[in-house]
Design a protein around this motif. Structure first.
Motif, PDB file in Angstrom:
ATOM      1  N   GLY A  90      -0.579  10.415   6.630  1.00  0.00           N
ATOM      2  CA  GLY A  90      -1.118  11.637   7.216  1.00  0.00           C
ATOM      3  C   GLY A  90      -2.084  12.382   6.319  1.00  0.00           C
ATOM      4  N   THR A  91      -2.367  11.855   5.110  1.00  0.00           N
ATOM      5  CA  THR A  91      -3.269  12.561   4.202  1.00  0.00           C
ATOM      6  C   THR A  91      -4.603  11.844   4.038  1.00  0.00           C
ATOM      7  OG1 THR A  91      -2.353  11.462   2.248  1.00  0.00           O
ATOM      8  CG2 THR A  91      -1.367  13.567   2.893  1.00  0.00           C
ATOM      9  N   GLU A  92      -4.833  10.814   4.853  1.00  0.00           N
ATOM     10  CA  GLU A  92      -6.089  10.078   4.740  1.00  0.00           C
ATOM     11  C   GLU A  92      -7.252  10.986   5.138  1.00  0.00           C
ATOM     12  OE1 GLU A  92      -3.473   8.961   6.613  1.00  0.00           O
ATOM     13  OE2 GLU A  92      -2.714   7.451   5.273  1.00  0.00           O
ATOM     14  N   PRO A  93      -8.402  10.796   4.501  1.00  0.00           N
ATOM     15  CA  PRO A  93      -9.564  11.611   4.850  1.00  0.00           C
ATOM     16  C   PRO A  93     -10.022  11.313   6.278  1.00  0.00           C
ATOM     17  CG  PRO A  93     -10.151   9.947   3.227  1.00  0.00           C
ATOM     18  CD  PRO A  93      -8.666   9.849   3.436  1.00  0.00           C
ATOM     19  N   ARG A  94     -10.561  12.324   6.934  1.00  0.00           N
ATOM     20  CA  ARG A  94     -11.086  12.159   8.284  1.00  0.00           C
ATOM     21  C   ARG A  94     -12.587  11.959   8.186  1.00  0.00           C
ATOM     22  NH1 ARG A  94      -8.046  14.467  12.860  1.00  0.00           N
ATOM     23  NH2 ARG A  94      -5.924  14.401  12.171  1.00  0.00           N
ATOM     24  N   GLY A  95     -13.097  11.151   9.113  1.00  0.00           N
ATOM     25  CA  GLY A  95     -14.525  10.862   9.046  1.00  0.00           C
ATOM     26  C   GLY A  95     -15.256  11.152  10.270  1.00  0.00           C
ATOM     27  N   GLU A 139       4.429   1.921   3.609  1.00  0.00           N
ATOM     28  CA  GLU A 139       4.360   3.167   2.838  1.00  0.00           C
ATOM     29  C   GLU A 139       4.826   2.951   1.399  1.00  0.00           C
ATOM     30  OE1 GLU A 139       2.886   5.944   3.632  1.00  0.00           O
ATOM     31  OE2 GLU A 139       2.449   5.314   5.678  1.00  0.00           O
ATOM     32  N   SER A 140       5.868   2.137   1.210  1.00  0.00           N
ATOM     33  CA  SER A 140       6.340   1.823  -0.143  1.00  0.00           C
ATOM     34  C   SER A 140       5.272   1.082  -0.942  1.00  0.00           C
ATOM     35  CB  SER A 140       7.614   0.979  -0.085  1.00  0.00           C
ATOM     36  OG  SER A 140       8.678   1.728   0.432  1.00  0.00           O
ATOM     37  N   ALA A 141       4.611   0.135  -0.303  1.00  0.00           N
ATOM     38  CA  ALA A 141       3.550  -0.607  -0.981  1.00  0.00           C
ATOM     39  C   ALA A 141       2.388   0.304  -1.354  1.00  0.00           C
ATOM     40  CB  ALA A 141       3.072  -1.761  -0.095  1.00  0.00           C
ATOM     41  N   LEU A 142       2.029   1.213  -0.450  1.00  0.00           N
ATOM     42  CA  LEU A 142       0.953   2.165  -0.750  1.00  0.00           C
ATOM     43  C   LEU A 142       1.329   3.082  -1.910  1.00  0.00           C
ATOM     44  CD1 LEU A 142      -0.230   3.134   2.831  1.00  0.00           C
ATOM     45  CD2 LEU A 142      -1.630   2.103   1.049  1.00  0.00           C
ATOM     46  N   GLN A 143       2.568   3.551  -1.891  1.00  0.00           N
ATOM     47  CA  GLN A 143       3.039   4.428  -2.965  1.00  0.00           C
ATOM     48  C   GLN A 143       3.004   3.690  -4.305  1.00  0.00           C
ATOM     49  OE1 GLN A 143       7.077   5.851  -2.572  1.00  0.00           O
ATOM     50  NE2 GLN A 143       6.466   7.837  -3.395  1.00  0.00           N
ATOM     51  N   ALA A 144       3.404   2.427  -4.305  1.00  0.00           N
ATOM     52  CA  ALA A 144       3.383   1.633  -5.532  1.00  0.00           C
ATOM     53  C   ALA A 144       1.967   1.454  -6.061  1.00  0.00           C
ATOM     54  CB  ALA A 144       4.037   0.268  -5.289  1.00  0.00           C
ATOM     55  N   LEU A 145       0.998   1.464  -5.161  1.00  0.00           N
ATOM     56  CA  LEU A 145      -0.404   1.330  -5.560  1.00  0.00           C
ATOM     57  C   LEU A 145      -1.054   2.672  -5.875  1.00  0.00           C
ATOM     58  CD1 LEU A 145      -1.588  -1.288  -2.897  1.00  0.00           C
ATOM     59  CD2 LEU A 145      -1.185  -1.685  -5.348  1.00  0.00           C
ATOM     60  N   GLY A 146      -0.270   3.760  -5.736  1.00  0.00           N
ATOM     61  CA  GLY A 146      -0.827   5.082  -5.971  1.00  0.00           C
ATOM     62  C   GLY A 146      -1.655   5.593  -4.824  1.00  0.00           C
ATOM     63  N   GLY A 147      -1.423   5.044  -3.638  1.00  0.00           N
ATOM     64  CA  GLY A 147      -2.171   5.443  -2.451  1.00  0.00           C
ATOM     65  C   GLY A 147      -1.694   6.780  -1.886  1.00  0.00           C
ATOM     66  N   PRO A 148      -2.472   7.353  -0.969  1.00  0.00           N
ATOM     67  CA  PRO A 148      -2.122   8.637  -0.380  1.00  0.00           C
ATOM     68  C   PRO A 148      -0.907   8.510   0.532  1.00  0.00           C
ATOM     69  CG  PRO A 148      -4.032   7.733   0.723  1.00  0.00           C
ATOM     70  CD  PRO A 148      -3.724   6.822  -0.433  1.00  0.00           C
ATOM     71  N   ALA A 149      -0.173   9.606   0.660  1.00  0.00           N
ATOM     72  CA  ALA A 149       0.968   9.657   1.579  1.00  0.00           C
ATOM     73  C   ALA A 149       0.469   9.604   3.006  1.00  0.00           C
ATOM     74  CB  ALA A 149       1.764  10.939   1.338  1.00  0.00           C
TER      75      ALA A 149
END
Length: 111
Positions: free
Chosen positions: A106-111, A94-104
């Motif tokens: 549980g907020t990923e798009p559903r497909g 989660e820290s790495a994703l946040q550093a990359l500006g990724g979504p928090a």
């Protein structure tokens, strides 16, 4: 070590469900007192080799009461001397994703 496993009987109830058997396995895991997490497809368990494998064995035996055959899928991350990795690995991700500006989470798009 961390183990991710899935265990289910090869036979199921008339409606095709295995939830009662899976619940019996998860009950064994939760009563073990070891750190654990269950998702829609796997249960993760953390501890030393002998205690983790004992819980997996007992969970598998609990499922065996629901059918004549059991399927077990197991994946292990073996890192001697490390503890708290069940949460630690996710926190680092989660820290790495946040550093990359990724979504928090549980907020990923559903497909």
């Amino acid at each position: 070590m961390i183990v991710a496993f899935s265990v289910a009987p090869s036979t199921s109830s008339e409606d095709g469900s295995v939830h009662d058997a899976v619940a019996a396995a998860v009950k064994v895991v939760r009563e073990s007192g070891l750190p654990n997490r269950t998702s829609s497809m796997f249960t993760e368990l953390e501890g030393d080799w002998d205690e983790v494998m004992d819980v997996v064995k007992r969970a598998t035996e609990a499922v065996a009461a629901y059918g004549s055959r059991v399927s077990l899928v197991l994946k292990a991350d073996i890192r001697p001397g490390r503890t708290g990795e069940l949460d630690g690995k996710v926190e680092r991700l989660e820290s790495a994703l946040q550093a990359l500006g990724g979504p928090a989470a549980g907020t990923e798009p559903r497909g």
